[in-house]
Motif scaffolding. Structure first.
Motif, PDB file in Angstrom:
ATOM      1  N   ARG A   1       0.842  -1.200   0.000  1.00 19.57           N
ATOM      2  CA  ARG A   1       0.000   0.000   0.000  1.00 19.57           C
ATOM      3  C   ARG A   1       0.873   1.244   0.000  1.00 19.57           C
ATOM      4  O   ARG A   1       1.837   1.339   0.748  1.00 19.57           O
ATOM      5  CB  ARG A   1      -0.914   0.001   1.227  1.00 19.57           C
ATOM      6  CG  ARG A   1      -1.977  -1.020   1.139  1.00 19.57           C
ATOM      7  CD  ARG A   1      -2.953  -1.065   2.267  1.00 19.57           C
ATOM      8  NE  ARG A   1      -2.855  -0.047   3.269  1.00 19.57           N
ATOM      9  CZ  ARG A   1      -3.841   0.286   4.090  1.00 19.57           C
ATOM     10  NH1 ARG A   1      -4.989  -0.327   4.002  1.00 19.57           N
ATOM     11  NH2 ARG A   1      -3.687   1.204   4.988  1.00 19.57           N
ATOM     12  N   GLN A   2       0.527   2.185  -0.845  1.00 24.56           N
ATOM     13  CA  GLN A   2       1.263   3.443  -0.925  1.00 24.56           C
ATOM     14  C   GLN A   2       0.966   4.285   0.309  1.00 24.56           C
ATOM     15  O   GLN A   2      -0.169   4.347   0.775  1.00 24.56           O
ATOM     16  CB  GLN A   2       0.863   4.199  -2.191  1.00 24.56           C
ATOM     17  CG  GLN A   2       1.200   3.474  -3.470  1.00 24.56           C
ATOM     18  CD  GLN A   2       2.689   3.344  -3.661  1.00 24.56           C
ATOM     19  OE1 GLN A   2       3.419   4.322  -3.583  1.00 24.56           O
ATOM     20  NE2 GLN A   2       3.143   2.137  -3.899  1.00 24.56           N
ATOM     21  N   SER A   3       1.985   4.946   0.829  1.00 27.43           N
ATOM     22  CA  SER A   3       1.802   5.774   2.025  1.00 27.43           C
ATOM     23  C   SER A   3       1.664   7.241   1.637  1.00 27.43           C
ATOM     24  O   SER A   3       2.385   7.740   0.771  1.00 27.43           O
ATOM     25  CB  SER A   3       2.978   5.595   2.984  1.00 27.43           C
ATOM     26  OG  SER A   3       4.176   6.024   2.378  1.00 27.43           O
TER      27      SER A   3
ATOM     28  N   GLN B   1      -7.805   6.081   3.127  1.00 22.51           N
ATOM     29  CA  GLN B   1      -7.760   4.719   3.669  1.00 22.51           C
ATOM     30  C   GLN B   1      -8.850   3.849   3.047  1.00 22.51           C
ATOM     31  O   GLN B   1      -8.623   2.665   2.787  1.00 22.51           O
ATOM     32  CB  GLN B   1      -7.872   4.758   5.189  1.00 22.51           C
ATOM     33  CG  GLN B   1      -6.610   5.302   5.833  1.00 22.51           C
ATOM     34  CD  GLN B   1      -6.766   5.670   7.294  1.00 22.51           C
ATOM     35  OE1 GLN B   1      -7.846   5.580   7.864  1.00 22.51           O
ATOM     36  NE2 GLN B   1      -5.679   6.099   7.904  1.00 22.51           N
TER      37      GLN B   1
ATOM     38  N   ASN C   1      -2.288   3.893   2.702  1.00 19.69           N
ATOM     39  CA  ASN C   1      -1.859   3.993   4.087  1.00 19.69           C
ATOM     40  C   ASN C   1      -1.666   5.488   4.360  1.00 19.69           C
ATOM     41  O   ASN C   1      -0.645   6.058   3.981  1.00 19.69           O
ATOM     42  CB  ASN C   1      -0.561   3.208   4.288  1.00 19.69           C
ATOM     43  CG  ASN C   1      -0.090   3.231   5.712  1.00 19.69           C
ATOM     44  OD1 ASN C   1      -0.842   3.584   6.612  1.00 19.69           O
ATOM     45  ND2 ASN C   1       1.160   2.865   5.927  1.00 19.69           N
ATOM     46  N   ALA C   2      -2.651   6.122   4.980  1.00 18.77           N
ATOM     47  CA  ALA C   2      -2.633   7.571   5.164  1.00 18.77           C
ATOM     48  C   ALA C   2      -2.577   7.944   6.636  1.00 18.77           C
ATOM     49  O   ALA C   2      -3.241   7.328   7.472  1.00 18.77           O
ATOM     50  CB  ALA C   2      -3.871   8.199   4.534  1.00 18.77           C
ATOM     51  N   SER C   3      -1.774   8.957   6.930  1.00 18.73           N
ATOM     52  CA  SER C   3      -1.706   9.509   8.279  1.00 18.73           C
ATOM     53  C   SER C   3      -1.518  11.016   8.139  1.00 18.73           C
ATOM     54  O   SER C   3      -1.283  11.521   7.048  1.00 18.73           O
ATOM     55  CB  SER C   3      -0.554   8.883   9.068  1.00 18.73           C
ATOM     56  OG  SER C   3       0.684   9.135   8.444  1.00 18.73           O
TER      57      SER C   3
ATOM     58  N   PRO D   1       7.304   9.051   2.890  1.00 22.72           N
ATOM     59  CA  PRO D   1       6.025   8.647   2.277  1.00 22.72           C
ATOM     60  C   PRO D   1       6.081   8.730   0.755  1.00 22.72           C
ATOM     61  O   PRO D   1       6.912   9.451   0.180  1.00 22.72           O
ATOM     62  CB  PRO D   1       5.038   9.675   2.842  1.00 22.72           C
ATOM     63  CG  PRO D   1       5.870  10.865   3.160  1.00 22.72           C
ATOM     64  CD  PRO D   1       7.203  10.327   3.592  1.00 22.72           C
ATOM     65  N   SER D   2       5.180   8.002   0.109  1.00 21.17           N
ATOM     66  CA  SER D   2       5.091   8.033  -1.355  1.00 21.17           C
ATOM     67  C   SER D   2       4.620   9.394  -1.841  1.00 21.17           C
ATOM     68  O   SER D   2       4.992   9.846  -2.926  1.00 21.17           O
ATOM     69  CB  SER D   2       4.114   6.965  -1.840  1.00 21.17           C
ATOM     70  OG  SER D   2       4.500   5.697  -1.385  1.00 21.17           O
TER      71      SER D   2
ATOM     72  N   CYS E   1      -7.698  11.620   5.378  1.00 19.42           N
ATOM     73  CA  CYS E   1      -7.112  10.312   5.693  1.00 19.42           C
ATOM     74  C   CYS E   1      -8.155   9.202   5.626  1.00 19.42           C
ATOM     75  O   CYS E   1      -7.875   8.111   5.108  1.00 19.42           O
ATOM     76  CB  CYS E   1      -6.452  10.344   7.070  1.00 19.42           C
ATOM     77  SG  CYS E   1      -4.891  11.254   7.093  1.00 19.42           S
TER      78      CYS E   1
ATOM     79  N   GLU F   1       9.789   8.994   7.599  1.00 15.66           N
ATOM     80  CA  GLU F   1       8.854   8.014   7.044  1.00 15.66           C
ATOM     81  C   GLU F   1       8.998   7.816   5.536  1.00 15.66           C
ATOM     82  O   GLU F   1       8.592   6.788   5.009  1.00 15.66           O
ATOM     83  CB  GLU F   1       7.419   8.415   7.381  1.00 15.66           C
ATOM     84  CG  GLU F   1       7.139   8.403   8.863  1.00 15.66           C
ATOM     85  CD  GLU F   1       5.757   8.932   9.225  1.00 15.66           C
ATOM     86  OE1 GLU F   1       4.878   8.991   8.334  1.00 15.66           O
ATOM     87  OE2 GLU F   1       5.566   9.289  10.399  1.00 15.66           O
TER      88      GLU F   1
ATOM     89  N   LEU G   1       1.249  11.068   3.509  1.00 21.17           N
ATOM     90  CA  LEU G   1       1.292  11.869   4.730  1.00 21.17           C
ATOM     91  C   LEU G   1       0.612  13.199   4.445  1.00 21.17           C
ATOM     92  O   LEU G   1       1.025  13.943   3.551  1.00 21.17           O
ATOM     93  CB  LEU G   1       2.741  12.089   5.179  1.00 21.17           C
ATOM     94  CG  LEU G   1       2.940  12.895   6.453  1.00 21.17           C
ATOM     95  CD1 LEU G   1       2.219  12.261   7.641  1.00 21.17           C
ATOM     96  CD2 LEU G   1       4.427  13.053   6.752  1.00 21.17           C
TER      97      LEU G   1
END
Length: 75
Positions: free
Chosen positions: A7-9, A28, A33-35, A52-53, A24, A50, A11
């Motif tokens: 899963r692509q992240s 999701q 994968n989101a934060s 992220p992507s 987010c 992190e 941020l």
């Protein structure tokens, strides 16, 4: 043979918690994968740690503005 995709992240850097949580939640649901981070001073550290992507970066943030974060992370 089935390929397993990581899963692509993503941020989200946004100081309005309601907006950040909504973004987010949506991401999701779309299997990302989101934060989020709401503090500009902590955002740069999280981006670098992190990796992220994708970063969705607000421009006006408390602590450090989005333009400065972008400039510093890119260098």
């Amino acid at each position: 043979m089935e390929r397993i995709m990581k899963r692509q992240s993503i941020l989200v850097i946004e100081d309005d918690i309601g907006i950040a949580e909504s973004i987010c939640d949506y991401l999701q649901q779309e299997n990302f994968n989101a934060s989020y981070e709401s503090n500009g001073l902590l955002a740069e550290k999280r981006i670098l740690a992190e990796q992220p992507s994708l970063v969705l970066l607000d421009v006006m943030l408390p602590g450090k503005d989005g333009i400065s974060i972008c400039r510093d992370v890119r260098s």
